[in-house]
Design an enzyme around this catalytic site. Structure first.
Site, PDB file in Angstrom:
ATOM      1  N   VAL A   1      48.520  49.787  54.635  1.00 29.28           N
ATOM      2  CA  VAL A   1      48.192  50.230  55.794  1.00 29.28           C
ATOM      3  C   VAL A   1      49.312  50.890  56.913  1.00 29.28           C
ATOM      4  CG1 VAL A   1      47.977  48.049  56.489  1.00 29.28           C
ATOM      5  CG2 VAL A   1      46.589  49.932  57.652  1.00 29.28           C
TER       6      VAL A   1
ATOM      7  N   THR B   1      53.023  52.040  43.331  1.00 33.20           N
ATOM      8  CA  THR B   1      51.956  52.409  42.757  1.00 33.20           C
ATOM      9  C   THR B   1      51.476  53.749  43.132  1.00 33.20           C
ATOM     10  OG1 THR B   1      51.593  50.485  43.542  1.00 33.20           O
ATOM     11  CG2 THR B   1      50.380  51.059  41.509  1.00 33.20           C
TER      12      THR B   1
ATOM     13  N   ALA C   1      58.043  42.565  53.817  1.00 32.53           N
ATOM     14  CA  ALA C   1      59.057  42.150  54.562  1.00 32.53           C
ATOM     15  C   ALA C   1      59.455  40.968  53.259  1.00 32.53           C
ATOM     16  CB  ALA C   1      58.788  41.465  55.847  1.00 32.53           C
TER      17      ALA C   1
ATOM     18  N   SER D   1      55.340  47.530  67.017  1.00 36.70           N
ATOM     19  CA  SER D   1      54.286  46.770  67.136  1.00 36.70           C
ATOM     20  C   SER D   1      52.887  47.601  67.717  1.00 36.70           C
ATOM     21  CB  SER D   1      54.504  45.779  68.540  1.00 36.70           C
ATOM     22  OG  SER D   1      53.567  45.187  68.940  1.00 36.70           O
TER      23      SER D   1
ATOM     24  N   LYS E   1      61.548  42.687  68.600  1.00 34.75           N
ATOM     25  CA  LYS E   1      60.331  42.798  68.069  1.00 34.75           C
ATOM     26  C   LYS E   1      59.721  41.294  67.976  1.00 34.75           C
ATOM     27  CE  LYS E   1      56.199  43.548  66.368  1.00 34.75           C
ATOM     28  NZ  LYS E   1      55.934  43.379  64.971  1.00 34.75           N
TER      29      LYS E   1
ATOM     30  N   HIS F   1      59.052  39.882  71.289  1.00 33.86           N
ATOM     31  CA  HIS F   1      57.857  40.234  71.548  1.00 33.86           C
ATOM     32  C   HIS F   1      56.610  39.565  71.004  1.00 33.86           C
ATOM     33  CE1 HIS F   1      54.144  42.577  70.225  1.00 33.86           C
ATOM     34  NE2 HIS F   1      54.272  43.334  71.222  1.00 33.86           N
ATOM     35  N   ASN F   2      56.809  39.227  69.572  1.00 36.48           N
ATOM     36  CA  ASN F   2      55.717  38.287  69.110  1.00 36.48           C
ATOM     37  C   ASN F   2      55.697  36.815  69.438  1.00 36.48           C
ATOM     38  OD1 ASN F   2      55.611  40.751  67.595  1.00 36.48           O
ATOM     39  ND2 ASN F   2      55.299  39.768  65.653  1.00 36.48           N
TER      40      ASN F   2
ATOM     41  N   GLU G   1      53.696  37.156  72.610  1.00 38.66           N
ATOM     42  CA  GLU G   1      52.372  37.355  72.219  1.00 38.66           C
ATOM     43  C   GLU G   1      51.605  35.877  72.036  1.00 38.66           C
ATOM     44  OE1 GLU G   1      51.963  40.570  69.322  1.00 38.66           O
ATOM     45  OE2 GLU G   1      50.373  39.202  68.304  1.00 38.66           O
TER      46      GLU G   1
ATOM     47  N   LYS H   1      51.787  34.277  60.927  1.00 38.36           N
ATOM     48  CA  LYS H   1      52.509  34.949  60.053  1.00 38.36           C
ATOM     49  C   LYS H   1      54.095  34.530  60.012  1.00 38.36           C
ATOM     50  CE  LYS H   1      49.737  38.741  58.336  1.00 38.36           C
ATOM     51  NZ  LYS H   1      49.465  40.328  58.453  1.00 38.36           N
TER      52      LYS H   1
ATOM     53  N   ARG I   1      73.937   7.779  76.072  1.00 35.43           N
ATOM     54  CA  ARG I   1      75.032   8.462  74.775  1.00 35.43           C
ATOM     55  C   ARG I   1      76.261   7.840  74.958  1.00 35.43           C
ATOM     56  NH1 ARG I   1      76.200  13.586  75.124  1.00 35.43           N
ATOM     57  NH2 ARG I   1      76.220  13.932  73.195  1.00 35.43           N
TER      58      ARG I   1
HETATM   59  P1  NBP Z   1      52.265  44.921  53.099  1.00 35.29           P
HETATM   60  O1  NBP Z   1      53.114  44.119  53.883  1.00 35.29           O
HETATM   61  O2  NBP Z   1      51.018  44.344  52.707  1.00 35.29           O
HETATM   62  O3  NBP Z   1      53.095  45.470  51.874  1.00 35.29           O
HETATM   63  C1  NBP Z   1      52.408  46.314  50.993  1.00 35.29           C
HETATM   64  C2  NBP Z   1      53.329  47.457  50.483  1.00 35.29           C
HETATM   65  O4  NBP Z   1      54.609  46.829  49.912  1.00 35.29           O
HETATM   66  C3  NBP Z   1      52.888  48.336  49.373  1.00 35.29           C
HETATM   67  O5  NBP Z   1      53.330  49.552  49.512  1.00 35.29           O
HETATM   68  C4  NBP Z   1      53.294  47.730  48.121  1.00 35.29           C
HETATM   69  O6  NBP Z   1      53.361  48.470  46.979  1.00 35.29           O
HETATM   70  C5  NBP Z   1      54.688  47.459  48.668  1.00 35.29           C
HETATM   71  N1  NBP Z   1      55.763  46.622  47.715  1.00 35.29           N
HETATM   72  C6  NBP Z   1      55.836  45.318  47.433  1.00 35.29           C
HETATM   73 BR1  NBP Z   1      54.051  43.929  47.984  1.00 35.29          BR
HETATM   74  N2  NBP Z   1      56.488  44.795  46.587  1.00 35.29           N
HETATM   75  C7  NBP Z   1      57.449  45.864  46.405  1.00 35.29           C
HETATM   76  C8  NBP Z   1      58.409  45.836  45.564  1.00 35.29           C
HETATM   77  N3  NBP Z   1      59.072  44.931  44.911  1.00 35.29           N
HETATM   78  N4  NBP Z   1      58.871  47.255  45.504  1.00 35.29           N
HETATM   79  C9  NBP Z   1      58.479  48.266  46.296  1.00 35.29           C
HETATM   80  N5  NBP Z   1      57.381  48.240  46.987  1.00 35.29           N
HETATM   81  C10 NBP Z   1      56.794  47.042  47.059  1.00 35.29           C
HETATM   82  O7  NBP Z   1      51.891  46.300  53.964  1.00 35.29           O
HETATM   83  P2  NBP Z   1      51.726  46.453  55.432  1.00 35.29           P
HETATM   84  O8  NBP Z   1      50.391  45.563  56.004  1.00 35.29           O
HETATM   85  O9  NBP Z   1      51.444  47.908  55.470  1.00 35.29           O
HETATM   86  O10 NBP Z   1      52.990  46.068  56.168  1.00 35.29           O
HETATM   87  C11 NBP Z   1      54.398  46.515  55.976  1.00 35.29           C
HETATM   88  C12 NBP Z   1      55.100  46.000  56.907  1.00 35.29           C
HETATM   89  O11 NBP Z   1      54.796  46.405  58.140  1.00 35.29           O
HETATM   90  C13 NBP Z   1      55.430  44.502  56.730  1.00 35.29           C
HETATM   91  O12 NBP Z   1      56.639  44.040  56.938  1.00 35.29           O
HETATM   92  C14 NBP Z   1      54.454  44.126  57.990  1.00 35.29           C
HETATM   93  O13 NBP Z   1      54.936  42.644  58.215  1.00 35.29           O
HETATM   94  C15 NBP Z   1      54.746  45.068  58.850  1.00 35.29           C
HETATM   95  N6  NBP Z   1      53.943  45.100  60.118  1.00 35.29           N
HETATM   96  C16 NBP Z   1      52.291  45.167  59.851  1.00 35.29           C
HETATM   97  C17 NBP Z   1      51.853  45.219  60.913  1.00 35.29           C
HETATM   98  C18 NBP Z   1      50.236  45.039  60.461  1.00 35.29           C
HETATM   99  O14 NBP Z   1      49.414  45.159  61.502  1.00 35.29           O
HETATM  100  N7  NBP Z   1      49.754  45.023  59.312  1.00 35.29           N
HETATM  101  C19 NBP Z   1      52.136  45.488  62.104  1.00 35.29           C
HETATM  102  C20 NBP Z   1      53.253  45.630  62.262  1.00 35.29           C
HETATM  103  C21 NBP Z   1      54.300  45.440  61.133  1.00 35.29           C
HETATM  104  P3  NBP Z   1      52.369  48.596  46.010  1.00 35.29           P
HETATM  105  O15 NBP Z   1      51.272  49.296  46.741  1.00 35.29           O
HETATM  106  O16 NBP Z   1      52.816  49.301  44.863  1.00 35.29           O
HETATM  107  O17 NBP Z   1      52.085  47.181  45.782  1.00 35.29           O
END
Ligand code: NBP
Length: 485
Positions: free
Chosen positions: A12, A34, A76, A128, A182, A185-186, A189, A260, A455
Site C-alpha cells: 500500500v 512478487t 521494515a 508520515s 519520524k 513524531h510517532n 502521536e 507497532k 545512595r
Molecule cells: P508492508 O510493511 O506490509 O511490506 C510489504 C512489502 O514488503 C511488499 O512489497 C513485500 O513484497 C515486501 N517484502 C517483504 Br514483506 N519481504 C521482502 C523481502 N525479503 N524482499 C523484498 N521485498 C519484501 O508494506 P506497507 O504497509 O506498504 O509499509 C511499507 C513500509 O512503510 C513499512 O516500513 C511500514 O512500516 C512503513 N509505513 C507504513 C505506513 C502505513 O500506514 N501502512 C505508514 C508509514 C510508514 P511481496 O509483495 O512480494 O510480499
C-alpha cells in the site's frame, strides 16, 4: 525513456508513493518481489502518469537515469537488508538508495555507514500520513547526506504535503536523523492520542457525557488552541454508531490498544539519551495495560469494592454549570499535558542531536509536522514561533513566553482535573505525569538530595554539598563524620 526514480516494494505505501511521484510528472520504474503487485498497479493506474514495469532489481536499476534513485518501501527490518544486499552490487558511485519505511534509526545509521563505504548515498526517510498521505502528500523527514538532498530533495518536496505553499519536507540531518525525527513524531502521536483518551474517559465517567455529546465538545475544542487532525477525527469516531447494535461504536470496540513499536522505541531512546519523555512512556505503558485484559478482569473482581469518595462524582460534575466548567477544566488539562508532551519530544530531539552529531533545527522540524502527518495541529505554528530566533531558543518549550502564559492559565484547572481523577479512581496517567514533570522542573528542591544520601549510605556513591565545592561521603559504619573524597 530513463526513469527519474525506481520504487521497489509496492504494497500500500510503496504503490501510493509511486503513484504520487507519477502524478507529479516523474517517470517511475516499478518493482515488487512478487510481480503481481506491479501488474495490479499498472493495470489500475497507468493513466495517472509514466510507469516502467520491471521484474527484477537489475532491470529496475537498468531503467533509471543517473545518478540512480531507488526508493525501497518494503517491510521494515530484515527485508530492507535483503533488498539492499541485492541492490548494492548493481549500483555505481553517487547513486542514491532511499529507505522510506519505518526503520529503526540505529539500523539506518548502520546501513548508511555501510553504503557510504561503497560510495553510495543511503537516505533514511521518515514518512508520515498513512496510505492517504502517501498518495496525496505526506509529511517527509529525510536524513542522509546533505549532498544527496540536492538531487532528491526537489522530488520529495514536490510530492510532500503542502502547508500554505510550503512543502512539509526538508533535510533534517545526517544518517538516521530522518528516521529519528519520524520516531519522535510517532511518540508524540501516542501521547496526543492518550491525552484525548483521558479527556474522553473523565468526561464520560465523572460528568456522564455520552460519546455523541462528546463529539460536539471535541468539535468545539477544535476551534480552540487544540485545533488538530486528531481532535477533529475524535468527534467523528465518537459520533459513529455501531450498525449491528445501534450503540456508540466506541462501546463495542475492545478496549485493548495495539502498537507497532515506534512509541516503544521513542521511550527507550528517551532513556538512552537521558531525556525524560514521561508522557510518551506513560502512553506506551497505557496501551500495554489496556492489553492486559485477563489481569484487568481479575484485578477488577479482587478490588470490586473500590475506594469510594465522600461525594459521588455525578453530584459534583454531572449537570448544569458544574458540568460545563469541569469540561472546560478538562480542555485546559488536555492542552497543558499536550504542551508538556511536545516540550519533552523537542527536548529529546535536542539531546539526540548532541548524542548522534545531528544539527537538528527545531523550527524546521515543527514546520514538517504542520500538514500531511497525524500530529498536524495549529500548535505547531506557535512552536515554530518559539524557535524562530536561533540565538534566543528557549531551554525548554514551556519556557517560550507564549507557552509559559498558557501553562499559567491552565494550571489551576489541570490540578483540579488530576485531583478529581485520583479521587474518583479514573486513570489519567499522562495528565498526572505531565503535571508531575512540570512540578518537578519548577520545584525549589527535589527529594533527589535524600536519594543521594541513601545512595551514599548503602553504596558509598558520594554526594555534593549546596554550600561548597567537592565530593563528599559520610563514614556511615564508623563515626558518621564527613570525608571529602
Ligand atoms: P508492508 O510493511 O506490509 O511490506 C510489504 C512489502 O514488503 C511488499 O512489497 C513485500 O513484497 C515486501 N517484502 C517483504 Br514483506 N519481504 C521482502 C523481502 N525479503 N524482499 C523484498 N521485498 C519484501 O508494506 P506497507 O504497509 O506498504 O509499509 C511499507 C513500509 O512503510 C513499512 O516500513 C511500514 O512500516 C512503513 N509505513 C507504513 C505506513 C502505513 O500506514 N501502512 C505508514 C508509514 C510508514 P511481496 O509483495 O512480494 O510480499
Amino acid at each position: 525513456m530513463a526513469a527519474d526514480i525506481g520504487v521497489t516494494g509496492l504494497a500500500v505505501m510503496g504503490a501510493n508513493l509511486a503513484r504520487n511521484l507519477a502524478r507529479n510528472g516523474y517517470t517511475v520504474a516499478l518493482h515488487n518481489r512478487t510481480a503481481a503487485k506491479t501488474d495490479a498497479l499498472i493495470n489500475s493506474y497507468s493513466s495517472e502518469g509514466e510507469f516502467v514495469r520491471t521484474e527484477s532489481l537489475a532491470e529496475l536499476v537498468g531503467a533509471l537515469q543517473r545518478p540512480r534513485r531507488v526508493l525501497i518501501m518494503v517491510k521494515a527490518g530484515a527485508p530492507v537488508d535483503a533488498v539492499i544486499d541485492e541492490l548494492v552490487p548493481l549500483l555505481d558511485e553517487g547513486d542514491i538508495v532511499i529507505d522510506a519505511g519505518n526503520s529503526f534509526f540505529e539500523e539506518t545509521r548502520r546501513r548508511e555507514e555501510t553504503l557510504r563505504g561503497h560510495g553510495l548515498h543511503f537516505v533514511g526517510v521518515g514518512v508520515s500520513g498513512g496510505e492517504e498521505g502517501a498518495l496525496h502528500g505526506p509529511s517527509i523527514m529525510p536524513g542522509g547526506s546533505r549532498e544527496s538532498y540536492e538531487t532528491l530533495g526537489p522530488m520529495l518536496e514536490k510530492i510532500a504535503a503542502d502547508y500554505h505553499g510550503e512543502p512539509c519536507c526538508a533535510w533534517v540531518g545526517t544518517d538516521g536523523a530522518g528516521h529519528y525525527v519520524k520516531m519522535v513524531h510517532n511518540g508524540i502521536e501516542y501521547a496526543d492520542m492518550q491525552v484525548i483518551g483521558e479527556a474522553y474517559d473523565l468526561m464520560r465517567q465523572l460528568a456522564g457525557l455520552e460519546p455523541a455529546e462528546q463529539a460536539a465538545v471535541f468539535r468545539e475544542w477544535n476551534t480552540t488552541d487544540l485545533a488538530s487532525y486528531l481532535i477533529e477525527i475524535t468527534s467523528e469516531v465518537l459520533e459513529q454508531e455501531d450498525e449491528l447494535t445501534g450503540r456508540p461504536l466506541v462501546d463495542v470496540i475492545v478496549d485493548a490498544a495495539g502498537q507497532k513499536g515506534t512509541g516503544r522505541w521513542t521511550a527507550i531512546s528517551g532513556l538512552e539519551v537521558g531525556s525524560p519523555v514521561t508522557t510518551i512512556a506513560e502512553s506506551v505503558f497505557a496501551r500495554s495495560i489496556s492489553s492486559q485484559q485477563q489481569l484487568r478482569r481479575i484485578t477488577r473482581d479482587a478490588f470490586a469494592a473500590g475506594v469510594g469518595s465522600p461525594v459521588p462524582a455525578d453530584e459534583l460534575y454531572g449537570s448544569g454549570e458544574a458540568r460545563q466548567s469541569f469540561v472546560e477544566d478538562i480542555r485546559k488539562a488536555l492542552y497543558a499535558s499536550k504542551l508538556v508532551s511536545y516540550a519533552q519530544g523537542f527536548d529529546m530531539l535536542t539531546a539526540a542531536g548532541a548524542e548522534y552529531g545531528w544539527d537538528l533545527d527545531m523550527r524546521t522540524i515543527a514546520s514538517l509536522w504542520r500538514a500531511g502527518c497525524i500530529i498536524r495541529a495549529d500548535l505547531l505554528d506557535t512552536i515554530m514561533k518559539a524557535y524562530q530566533h536561533a540565538d534566543e531558543r528557549p531551554a525548554n518549550l514551556l519556557l517560550a513566553p507564549e507557552f509559559t502564559e498558557a501553562i499559567n492559565e491552565c494550571l489551576p484547572a489541570w490540578r483540579r482535573v488530576v485531583a478529581a481523577a485520583a479521587t474518583y479512581g479514573v486513570p489519567a496517567p499522562v495528565f498526572s505525569s505531565s503535571l508531575a514533570y512540570y512540578d518537578s522542573l519548577r520545584a525549589e528542591r527535589l527529594p533527589a538530595s535524600l536519594t543521594q544520601g541513601l545512595r551514599d549510605y548503602f553504596g558509598a556513591h558520594t554526594y555534593q554539598r549546596v554550600d561548597k565545592p567537592g565530593t563528599f561521603h559520610i563514614r556511615w559504619s564508623e563515626d558518621r563524620t564527613e570525608a571529602e573524597v
